[in-house]
Design a protein around this motif. Structure first.
Motif, PDB file in Angstrom:
ATOM      1  N   ALA A 116       8.633   2.807   2.757  1.00 14.57           N
ATOM      2  CA  ALA A 116       7.954   2.320   1.551  1.00 14.57           C
ATOM      3  C   ALA A 116       8.523   2.999   0.309  1.00 14.57           C
ATOM      4  O   ALA A 116       8.661   4.224   0.255  1.00 14.57           O
ATOM      5  N   MET A 117       8.846   2.188  -0.691  1.00 17.08           N
ATOM      6  CA  MET A 117       9.400   2.720  -1.937  1.00 17.08           C
ATOM      7  C   MET A 117       8.285   3.199  -2.862  1.00 17.08           C
ATOM      8  O   MET A 117       7.190   2.627  -2.886  1.00 17.08           O
ATOM      9  N   SER A 118       8.570   4.242  -3.620  1.00 19.85           N
ATOM     10  CA  SER A 118       7.638   4.710  -4.652  1.00 19.85           C
ATOM     11  C   SER A 118       7.983   3.984  -5.953  1.00 19.85           C
ATOM     12  O   SER A 118       8.833   4.425  -6.722  1.00 19.85           O
ATOM     13  N   ARG A 119       7.323   2.845  -6.181  1.00 23.71           N
ATOM     14  CA  ARG A 119       7.658   1.995  -7.318  1.00 23.71           C
ATOM     15  C   ARG A 119       6.836   2.380  -8.543  1.00 23.71           C
ATOM     16  O   ARG A 119       5.631   2.617  -8.452  1.00 23.71           O
ATOM     17  N   GLN A 120       7.476   2.402  -9.678  1.00 23.88           N
ATOM     18  CA  GLN A 120       6.786   2.561 -10.946  1.00 23.88           C
ATOM     19  C   GLN A 120       6.482   1.201 -11.575  1.00 23.88           C
ATOM     20  O   GLN A 120       5.713   1.099 -12.530  1.00 23.88           O
ATOM     21  N   ALA A 121       7.096   0.158 -11.010  1.00 21.02           N
ATOM     22  CA  ALA A 121       6.919  -1.198 -11.519  1.00 21.02           C
ATOM     23  C   ALA A 121       6.777  -2.136 -10.321  1.00 21.02           C
ATOM     24  O   ALA A 121       7.154  -1.785  -9.194  1.00 21.02           O
TER      25      ALA A 121
ATOM     26  N   GLY B 124      -5.326  -4.873  -1.471  1.00 21.44           N
ATOM     27  CA  GLY B 124      -4.205  -4.433  -0.659  1.00 21.44           C
ATOM     28  C   GLY B 124      -4.678  -3.877   0.655  1.00 21.44           C
ATOM     29  O   GLY B 124      -5.832  -3.465   0.805  1.00 21.44           O
ATOM     30  N   PHE B 125      -3.763  -3.876   1.635  1.00 20.04           N
ATOM     31  CA  PHE B 125      -4.033  -3.243   2.928  1.00 20.04           C
ATOM     32  C   PHE B 125      -2.742  -2.646   3.446  1.00 20.04           C
ATOM     33  O   PHE B 125      -1.686  -3.293   3.422  1.00 20.04           O
ATOM     34  N   ASP B 126      -2.834  -1.403   3.892  1.00 22.65           N
ATOM     35  CA  ASP B 126      -1.700  -0.779   4.568  1.00 22.65           C
ATOM     36  C   ASP B 126      -2.240   0.094   5.694  1.00 22.65           C
ATOM     37  O   ASP B 126      -3.156   0.903   5.471  1.00 22.65           O
ATOM     38  N   PRO B 127      -1.705  -0.039   6.910  1.00 22.85           N
ATOM     39  CA  PRO B 127      -2.226   0.736   8.041  1.00 22.85           C
ATOM     40  C   PRO B 127      -1.962   2.234   7.945  1.00 22.85           C
ATOM     41  O   PRO B 127      -2.592   3.009   8.667  1.00 22.85           O
ATOM     42  N   HIS B 128      -1.038   2.634   7.070  1.00 20.42           N
ATOM     43  CA  HIS B 128      -0.792   4.065   6.905  1.00 20.42           C
ATOM     44  C   HIS B 128      -1.891   4.647   6.011  1.00 20.42           C
ATOM     45  O   HIS B 128      -1.961   4.368   4.809  1.00 20.42           O
ATOM     46  N   GLU B 129      -2.773   5.445   6.574  1.00 16.09           N
ATOM     47  CA  GLU B 129      -3.983   5.892   5.881  1.00 16.09           C
ATOM     48  C   GLU B 129      -3.692   6.662   4.603  1.00 16.09           C
ATOM     49  O   GLU B 129      -4.463   6.590   3.634  1.00 16.09           O
ATOM     50  N   ASP B 130      -2.597   7.419   4.584  1.00 16.14           N
ATOM     51  CA  ASP B 130      -2.312   8.248   3.405  1.00 16.14           C
ATOM     52  C   ASP B 130      -2.051   7.425   2.153  1.00 16.14           C
ATOM     53  O   ASP B 130      -2.152   7.950   1.037  1.00 16.14           O
ATOM     54  N   PHE B 131      -1.718   6.150   2.305  1.00 16.04           N
ATOM     55  CA  PHE B 131      -1.512   5.304   1.135  1.00 16.04           C
ATOM     56  C   PHE B 131      -2.828   4.910   0.473  1.00 16.04           C
ATOM     57  O   PHE B 131      -2.841   4.450  -0.673  1.00 16.04           O
ATOM     58  N   GLY B 132      -3.929   5.032   1.204  1.00 18.21           N
ATOM     59  CA  GLY B 132      -5.248   4.800   0.603  1.00 18.21           C
ATOM     60  C   GLY B 132      -5.645   3.353   0.424  1.00 18.21           C
ATOM     61  O   GLY B 132      -6.431   3.030  -0.469  1.00 18.21           O
ATOM     62  N   TRP B 133      -5.155   2.475   1.302  1.00 20.33           N
ATOM     63  CA  TRP B 133      -5.527   1.065   1.218  1.00 20.33           C
ATOM     64  C   TRP B 133      -6.094   0.634   2.567  1.00 20.33           C
ATOM     65  O   TRP B 133      -5.396   0.055   3.402  1.00 20.33           O
ATOM     66  N   PRO B 134      -7.383   0.913   2.809  1.00 17.26           N
ATOM     67  CA  PRO B 134      -7.980   0.585   4.112  1.00 17.26           C
ATOM     68  C   PRO B 134      -8.114  -0.919   4.309  1.00 17.26           C
ATOM     69  O   PRO B 134      -8.028  -1.710   3.359  1.00 17.26           O
ATOM     70  N   ARG B 135      -8.359  -1.288   5.540  1.00 18.79           N
ATOM     71  CA  ARG B 135      -8.493  -2.703   5.891  1.00 18.79           C
ATOM     72  C   ARG B 135      -9.678  -3.316   5.137  1.00 18.79           C
ATOM     73  O   ARG B 135     -10.805  -2.833   5.238  1.00 18.79           O
TER      74      ARG B 135
ATOM     75  N   VAL C   4      -5.480 -12.910  -3.774  1.00 20.03           N
ATOM     76  CA  VAL C   4      -4.274 -12.471  -3.074  1.00 20.03           C
ATOM     77  C   VAL C   4      -4.576 -11.192  -2.305  1.00 20.03           C
ATOM     78  O   VAL C   4      -5.251 -10.286  -2.820  1.00 20.03           O
ATOM     79  N   LEU C   5      -4.053 -11.123  -1.093  1.00 26.22           N
ATOM     80  CA  LEU C   5      -4.037  -9.867  -0.335  1.00 26.22           C
ATOM     81  C   LEU C   5      -2.588  -9.485  -0.094  1.00 26.22           C
ATOM     82  O   LEU C   5      -1.814 -10.286   0.440  1.00 26.22           O
ATOM     83  N   ASP C   6      -2.209  -8.267  -0.494  1.00 22.39           N
ATOM     84  CA  ASP C   6      -0.870  -7.750  -0.190  1.00 22.39           C
ATOM     85  C   ASP C   6      -0.970  -6.994   1.128  1.00 22.39           C
ATOM     86  O   ASP C   6      -1.504  -5.883   1.187  1.00 22.39           O
ATOM     87  N   HIS C   7      -0.477  -7.594   2.196  1.00 21.49           N
ATOM     88  CA  HIS C   7      -0.608  -7.079   3.561  1.00 21.49           C
ATOM     89  C   HIS C   7       0.583  -6.161   3.849  1.00 21.49           C
ATOM     90  O   HIS C   7       1.725  -6.612   3.941  1.00 21.49           O
ATOM     91  N   GLY C   8       0.325  -4.852   3.992  1.00 22.54           N
ATOM     92  CA  GLY C   8       1.400  -3.872   4.079  1.00 22.54           C
ATOM     93  C   GLY C   8       1.842  -3.480   2.693  1.00 22.54           C
ATOM     94  O   GLY C   8       3.034  -3.488   2.365  1.00 22.54           O
ATOM     95  N   CYS C   9       0.864  -3.115   1.853  1.00 22.23           N
ATOM     96  CA  CYS C   9       1.104  -2.967   0.409  1.00 22.23           C
ATOM     97  C   CYS C   9       1.749  -1.640   0.031  1.00 22.23           C
ATOM     98  O   CYS C   9       2.090  -1.436  -1.131  1.00 22.23           O
ATOM     99  N   GLY C  10       1.925  -0.718   0.997  1.00 23.06           N
ATOM    100  CA  GLY C  10       2.502   0.573   0.640  1.00 23.06           C
ATOM    101  C   GLY C  10       1.598   1.311  -0.334  1.00 23.06           C
ATOM    102  O   GLY C  10       0.393   1.461  -0.105  1.00 23.06           O
ATOM    103  N   ARG C  11       2.162   1.732  -1.440  1.00 19.10           N
ATOM    104  CA  ARG C  11       1.386   2.506  -2.415  1.00 19.10           C
ATOM    105  C   ARG C  11       0.630   1.627  -3.411  1.00 19.10           C
ATOM    106  O   ARG C  11      -0.108   2.128  -4.253  1.00 19.10           O
ATOM    107  N   GLY C  12       0.846   0.310  -3.374  1.00 18.54           N
ATOM    108  CA  GLY C  12      -0.005  -0.595  -4.118  1.00 18.54           C
ATOM    109  C   GLY C  12       0.482  -1.055  -5.466  1.00 18.54           C
ATOM    110  O   GLY C  12      -0.294  -1.631  -6.237  1.00 18.54           O
TER     111      GLY C  12
END
Length: 446
Positions: A268-273, A317-328, A294-302
Motif C-alpha cells: 500500500a502506498m502512502s498517498r498525499q493525493a 472504506g474497508f481494509d483487512p489490515h487493522e493498522d490502517f484503521g478501516w474496519p469492515r 461508494v465503498l473503496d474495498h482494500g482502501c489502504g490508508r484511505g
C-alpha cells in the motif's frame, strides 16, 4: 509445477514398469503424480517409488509427491474419487465405473455436488473417466462406439457448466488415450481427461504423452497427462532435524515466507493525493452511472475515500489490515464498490476470487464494481529489472517483506469476476488509465 495423471493398470507392483515410470517422472521433472489403478487392491503396502513419498490412497486411486516437498492433504470422498489439496488448488482425481453408463452418470452427479461445495475454489479434475465425452472421442472400428450413453454425456456437460470447467485436451493430437483390439476391431477412446477451471487455462499447459504406452520404456496402456500448473509448492522439512526452522523466532526478516507469510498490506502506498484511478472514477463514471454511494474495498490508508467524499459521494472504506484503521463496514448495498490494485498483490487465484466475492457482497443488486490492476507488461518488466523470483502465477516482489505481484489483464479480471457472480458492464465509459488494466463490472439484480 508439473502434475502427472495416469492410469497405471495395476502395473506399479512390477519392477520393470516401476523402473520405467521412475525414469519418466525424472525425465519430465514431475513433482506430483496421481494414479488410477496403481497397484493390485490386495496389496496392503504401496510400492516404493524412488524420489517420491506416498501421499495417500489405495489400489484404485493413489497420489505421490516429490520427497523434497511438504505432503498434501488427501481425502477419499468416495472409492472412485480422491481429493488432493495443493496450496490454493484442489485436485480431484477420478476413476469412474468401467462397465455401466448409469453408474458413471450417478458418479458424475455426485462429483457435481462435490465441486459445488468447493464454492468456486480453483479446480483440476483429472483421471480415467471411462467414457467418450463427445461421439468422436470413442470409436469401435470406424464407427462411433455405443459404449457411452447420452445420459452420462449430459451429466458431464452439466458438471463442466456448473463448475466452469474446460476440457483441456479436446483438440489435441493424438486424439485417443486408450486403444485396444476387441472382437477383432480397434476400440479407441479419449477417456483420460483434464477438466480445468476456466480462469486457469491461460497459465496452465496440458499435454498428452502417448509414448508411455508402447516400446521398451512403456509402463502402462493409457496415455499420461502432464499438467503444468502455476503453482509453487512448499518445501518439506528434513526428517533429521529436531525442530522446524520456521519455529525459530530468530529466523530473521530474510526468511522465506510460509503460507501465512504473505503481507499484501506492505504494497500500500502512502498517498498525499488521491490515485489517478479514483480521479478517473469521479470524472468519468459516477455521473453517467448515477453513483451516490461508494465503498473503496482494500482502501489502504484511505486517500481515495477522502477524494470520493470531497466529490460529494457517500463514501466508506474497508481494509483487512487493522493498522490502517478501516474496519469492515456494517452498511451494504453501495452503488459502486472500487477495488484498486488489490487483486494483483494477492498471491493466488483463490484469494483473488474470494476478494472479488467479498467486494461484490457490498454492492447493491444492479450496482457496479470497478477493478483496477497493474498490467502484465508492467509487472513483467519490473520482475526482469528487479530480478524477482517466480512464485505461483506471479512473482515475489520482496521475499523479505512477503509481498507479491502479478499483472492481471482485463480478460482475466472478467473470468475471475464470473466466479463472484459479476459480469462486465455494458455501455459504460472506458476510464482513461494508461499503463494499467481495469474492468467495470455489473452485479445482476436479484
Amino acid at each position: 509445477m508439473l502434475l502427472a495423471s495416469v492410469n497405471l493398470n495395476k502395473r506399479l507392483g512390477t519392477s520393470g514398469a516401476r523402473a520405467n515410470l521412475g525414469a519418466w517422472l525424472r525425465e519430465h521433472g514431475v513433482k506430483v503424480m496421481v494414479a488410477q489403478e496403481p497397484f493390485k487392491p490386495a496389496d496392503r503396502t504401496p510400492p516404493v517409488l524412488g524420489g517420491f513419498t506416498f501421499a495417500g490412497g489405495d489400489g484404485r486411486l493413489a497420489a505421490w509427491i516429490s520427497e523434497d516437498l511438504a505432503p498434501p492433504t488427501v481425502a477419499t470422498p468416495a472409492p472412485w474419487v480422491q481429493r488432493i489439496e495443493l496450496e490454493w488448488l484442489v485436485v480431484y482425481q477420478v476413476h469412474l465405473d468401467a462397465y455401466a453408463g448409469a453408474s458413471r452418470a450417478a458418479q458424475l452427479t455426485e462429483l457435481t455436488a462435490l465441486t459445488t461445495a468447493e464454492k468456486g475454489h480453483p479446480l483440476v479434475i483429472c483421471g480415467d473417466f471411462n467414457l467418450a465425452r463427445r461421439p468422436e472421442d470413442g470409436l469401435f472400428g470406424e464407427e462411433t462406439s455405443t459404449f457411452t450413453t447420452d445420459a452420462e454425456r449430459r451429466v458431464l456437460e452439466q458438471l463442466m457448466q456448473d463448475a466452469d470447467l474446460v476440457d483441456t485436451t479436446a483438440d489435441q493430437v493424438p486424439t485417443f488415450t486408450f486403444e485396444r483390439v476387441f472382437n477383432g476391431k480397434p476400440s479407441r477412446f479419449r477417456c483420460d481427461l483434464v477438466l480445468l477451471s476456466s480462469h486457469l487455462t491461460q497459465t496452465t499447459t496440458v499435454t498428452v504423452d502417448a509414448a508411455v504406452r508402447s516400446g521398451p520404456s512403456a509402463f502402462t496402456d493409457h496415455s499420461a497427462l502432464l499438467i503444468d500448473l502455476p503453482l509453487t509448492l512448499q518445501a518439506g522439512e528434513p526428517d533429521d532435524v529436531l525442530f522446524s526452522l520456521s519455529e525459530l523466532t530468530s529466523a530473521g526478516p530474510a526468511a522465506t515466507p510460509t503460507r501465512r507469510g504473505y503481507q499484501p498490506h506492505k504494497t500500500a502506498m502512502s498517498r498525499q493525493a488521491p490515485s489517478p484511478a479514483s480521479r478517473a472514477v469521479t470524472a468519468h463514471l459516477t455521473g453517467p452511472l448515477g453513483i451516490r454511494s461508494v465503498l473503496d474495498h482494500g482502501c489502504g490508508r484511505g486517500a481515495d475515500v477522502a477524494h470520493y467524499r470531497s466529490a460529494g459521494l457517500e463514501a466508506e472504506g474497508f481494509d483487512p489490515h487493522e493498522d490502517f484503521g478501516w474496519p469492515r463496514p456494517e452498511r451494504t448495498k453501495f452503488d459502486l464498490v472500487t477495488s484498486m490494485f488489490v487483486l494483483n498483490v494477492l498471491p493466488d487465484p483463490w484469494q483473488r476470487i474470494q476478494a472479488l466475492k467479498d467486494a461484490a457482497s457490498f454492492a447493491r443488486p444492479g450496482g457496479h464494481v470497478v477493478v483496477v490492476t497493474r498490467s502484465p507488461e508492467e509487472i513483467t518488466k519490473a520482475a526482469a529489472d528487479g530480478d524477482w523470483s517466480v512464485h505461483h502465477d506471479g512473482f515475489w516482489s520482496s521475499q523479505a517483506k512477503g509481498t507479491f505481484q502479478r499483472g492481471i489483464a482485463p480478460s482475466e479480471i472478467s473470468v475471475l469476476a464470473r466466479q463472484a457472480g459479476l459480469q462486465p458492464a455494458q455501455g459504460v465509459p472506458v476510464l482513461p488509465l494508461p499503463g494499467v488494466c481495469h474492468v467495470v463490472l455489473h452485479k445482476p439484480a436479484a
